[in-house]
Structures are given as structure tokens and as C-alpha cells.
Design an enzyme around this catalytic site. Structure first.
Site, PDB file in Angstrom:
ATOM      1  CE  LYS A 119      -3.838  -2.483   1.955  1.00  0.00           C
ATOM      2  NZ  LYS A 119      -4.664  -2.903   3.168  1.00  0.00           N
ATOM      3  CD  GLN A 148      -3.616  -4.335   6.654  1.00  0.00           C
ATOM      4  OE1 GLN A 148      -3.475  -3.408   5.853  1.00  0.00           O
ATOM      5  NE2 GLN A 148      -4.298  -5.632   6.243  1.00  0.00           N
ATOM      6  CG  ASP A 181     -10.095  -0.577   4.625  1.00  0.00           C
ATOM      7  OD1 ASP A 181      -9.648  -0.793   3.462  1.00  0.00           O
ATOM      8  OD2 ASP A 181      -9.252  -0.643   5.688  1.00  0.00           O
TER       9      ASP A 181
END
Ligand code: NAP
Length: 313
Positions: free
Chosen positions: A53, A97, A120
């Protein structure tokens, strides 16, 4: 006839190039988007994902920073960190995460992320925006699936779509996106009766299950588009032979690495489907590309009129 292979690497690379052009334009106007990634503990798989990422941010010109609380971090420490990131104006996106260390209340931490920075798309506010067709942030993997379909010229409106899997991360949001795009959608799960029969109705079949090669040819209507979201690692020789015996390229990779990746779709489906996403190289690359898209989108939604117009993102 063998299925057309839908090349996720190519589509993701096109999307990254579009994002890079847009970020360049925004940066020139003094508005460089910023992403903060929170990686708590030392889960090896999470470390690899986060590296991917941040590398992608570098490639497209998005500012990124990584926060690495220890494996013993408490819920309160993570909440403080998220609050701090929520307050910082130069941070447009916050990605926590998963999985978080076991002592942390992950739901509480995810709920604390400002919905406007929730790249997200997991916050209930964004889930609500998606289901009521309001502008918001959409989870990356499902958004990537729609990009694959649209950019490959596969019609969605009026089609029968069957999604196997009902997770909050993939199954439910992709079903909602397909419904919003006017497909007739059926969502299946572990209690669905006659799963092969239901799947065979699909013009578009999405497999998001987490079971190596489960979707075999009898699940697939000839000519259907099959989207394989699964990512399962095979390390046993017997299992490898079940799916890939005689496949020279896979043999070589298995011999070198001692493992290979397989989706939820059996390789034999390529003989029945009209189009198919491979694993690896299908849906996977889209997930990070859409994170880049979401970060730019979050920035534009937060700053609205301050930003000079360029694209539809
Ligand atoms: P998940 O949360 O474990 O959900 C799996 C779903 O599959 C559940 O809804 C479950 O039903 C259903 N299921 C399990 N066994 C089944 C069976 N025998 N018949 C019918 N349905 C069954 O998984 P997830 O997070 O959605 O991920 C699914 C897969 O996608 C995994 O392989 C994951 O690694 C992969 N993934 C890939 C990406 C990517 O970027 N490519 C991103 C996310 C996930 P119940 O609800 O009834 O239990």
C-alpha cells in the site's frame, strides 16, 4: 472455448496511471492527498500488505505515513492515535490494517475513524451511504470488482448476479454495488440450499468464500462471467496435484516457493466460463489500486470546492 481472462494487473495499472495524473494536478494546486496507515503488532502478512500500500502511494504521488503501535498496544492507545489522525487536516485517508492484536477492540477502533477519512469503507456510515446510493467511500475489493466488469465491457444491468459469501468486507458490499448497478442479485452463504443450482443461474458469479477451488464446473452456466475473489495458499503436494497437475508454470513456482495461490474457483471453470479473473492477477491488484482512488476521493469530498476540477473520480 476457453474463457477470456480478465487481466486485473492491466486494469489496476490503468487506474494507478489515472490516479497519478490526478494527484499531479492536485499537488500542483497545493493539495496533495495523504494516507495514514496503522499497522499494530507484527503480523507478517499484514506487513506485506502495508508495504504494498505504501509503495503504491509512492508510485502515484500520494503522501503516506505509517504508524506502528506495538503488539501490546491497548484499545485506548489506538483510539488516541485514530483521534489524532482524524484531527490532522493533511491526512485524507486512515487505514487500520486488520487483524488488530487480540486484546484490542477492533470494532471500537474502526468506528472511531472519521467516516470522511474511512478509505476502507467499513464505517457503518459509509455502509449506509452505499445501501442508500449516496456519495461515500466504498470498500476497495468490491469497488475493484465493479471496475473489472465495467472496464471489460461486461454488462451488469438486467443480469443475474450471484455472490457466494456475505462478509462485510466483500460479499455484502459487492452485492449492494451490483444491485445499485441494476443486476438481479442473489447472495449465498454456508446455509444456502443447492448452491451449485443457484450459482448456475448466474450471468455474473462472484466467489468470495475462502475455500480453495470450491467452485467447480457444475456451479457455472456456460458463458458466465466468473469473478474469483478467493486467495488461498496451497502448500501440500496432494492438494497441488488436485488442481494443477501437469501445469508446468505452476509446477515451477511450487517447486521454487513451496506454495502457490489458488482462488475459490477450480481451474477447470476456465473451460466453461465466458470470462474469468485469474488468481493471482485478477481481483487482488484492484484492491490497492482502489485504495488510491478512495484516498483521492476522500480528499475531494472533504475539500469540495477548494479543488480545481479534473476528472469524474
Ligand atoms: P469470510 O469473512 O470468511 O466470509 C466467507 C463467506 O463465505 C461467508 O459468508 C461464509 O458463509 C461463506 N462460505 C464459507 N463456506 C461456504 C460454503 N461451503 N458454501 C457457501 N458459502 C460458504 O471471507 P472474506 O473476508 O469475505 O474473504 C473471502 C475470500 O476472499 C478469502 O479467500 C479472502 O482471502 C479473499 N479476499 C481477497 C481479497 C483480494 O484483495 N483479492 C480481499 C478480501 C478477501 P457464512 O456467512 O454462512 O459463514
Amino acid at each position: 472455448m476457453a474463457a477470456t481472462i480478465l487481466d486485473g494487473n492491466k486494469i489496476a495499472s490503468d487506474i494507478r496511471a489515472e490516479v497519478a495524473a490526478e494527484v499531479k494536478h492536485l499537488a500542483a494546486a497545493g493539495r496533495r492527498p495523504g494516507l495514514a496507515v496503522v499497522l499494530a503488532g507484527n503480523n507478517p502478512a499484514s506487513e506485506i500488505y502495508v508495504r504494498g500500500k505504501t509503495k503504491s502511494c509512492e508510485e502515484v504521488g500520494i503522501y503516506s505515513e505509517k504508524h506502528t503501535p506495538s503488539a501490546s498496544a491497548t484499545t485506548e492507545e489506538l483510539l488516541d492515535l485514530v483521534e489524532d489522525l482524524n484531527r490532522r487536516d493533511e491526512i485524507d485517508g486512515i487505514l487500520v490494517q486488520l487483524p488488530l492484536p487480540p486484546q484490542v477492540d477492533a470494532k471500537k477502533v474502526l468506528m472511531a475513524v472519521d467516516p470522511a477519512k474511512d478509505v476502507d469503507g467499513f464505517h457503518p456510515m459509509n455502509v449506509g451511504f452505499l445501501s442508500t446510493q449516496r456519495p461515500g467511500l466504498v470498500p476497495c475489493t468490491p469497488a475493484g470488482i465493479i471496475e473489472i466488469l465495467e472496464r471489460s465491457g461486461i454488462a451488469i444491468a438486467g443480469q443475474e448476479a450471484v455472490v457466494v459469501g456475505r462478509s462485510d468486507i466483500v460479499g455484502k458490499p459487492v452485492a449492494m454495488l451490483l444491485l445499485n448497478a441494476n443486476a438481479t442479485v442473489t447472495v449465498c452463504h454456508s446455509k444456502t440450499r443447492d448452491l451449485p443450482g443457484v450459482c448456475r443461474r448466474a450471468d455474473i458469479l462472484v466467489a468470495a468464500i475462502g475455500r480453495a477451488g470450491m467452485i467447480s464446473r457444475e456451479f457455472v452456466k456456460p458463458g458466465a462471467t466468473v469473478i474469483d475473489v478467493g486467495m488461498n495458499k496451497i502448500t501440500e503436494r496432494a492438494e497441488f496435484d488436485k488442481f494443477f497437475k501437469g501445469n508446468a508454470k505452476r509446477e515451477q513456482a511450487f517447486a521454487t516457493k513451496g506454495s502457490t495461490l489458488i482462488g475459490d474457483v477450480h481451474p477447470e471453470v476456465s473451460e466453461v466460463a465466458g470470462a474469468l479473473t485469474p488468481v493471482p492477477g485478477g481481483v487482488g491488484p484492484l484492491t490497492i489500486a482502489m485504495l488510491m482512488v478512495n484516498t483521492v476521493r476522500a480528499m475531494k469530498m472533504r475539500r469540495g470546492a477548494e479543488i480545481p476540477a479534473l476528472s469524474k473520480a
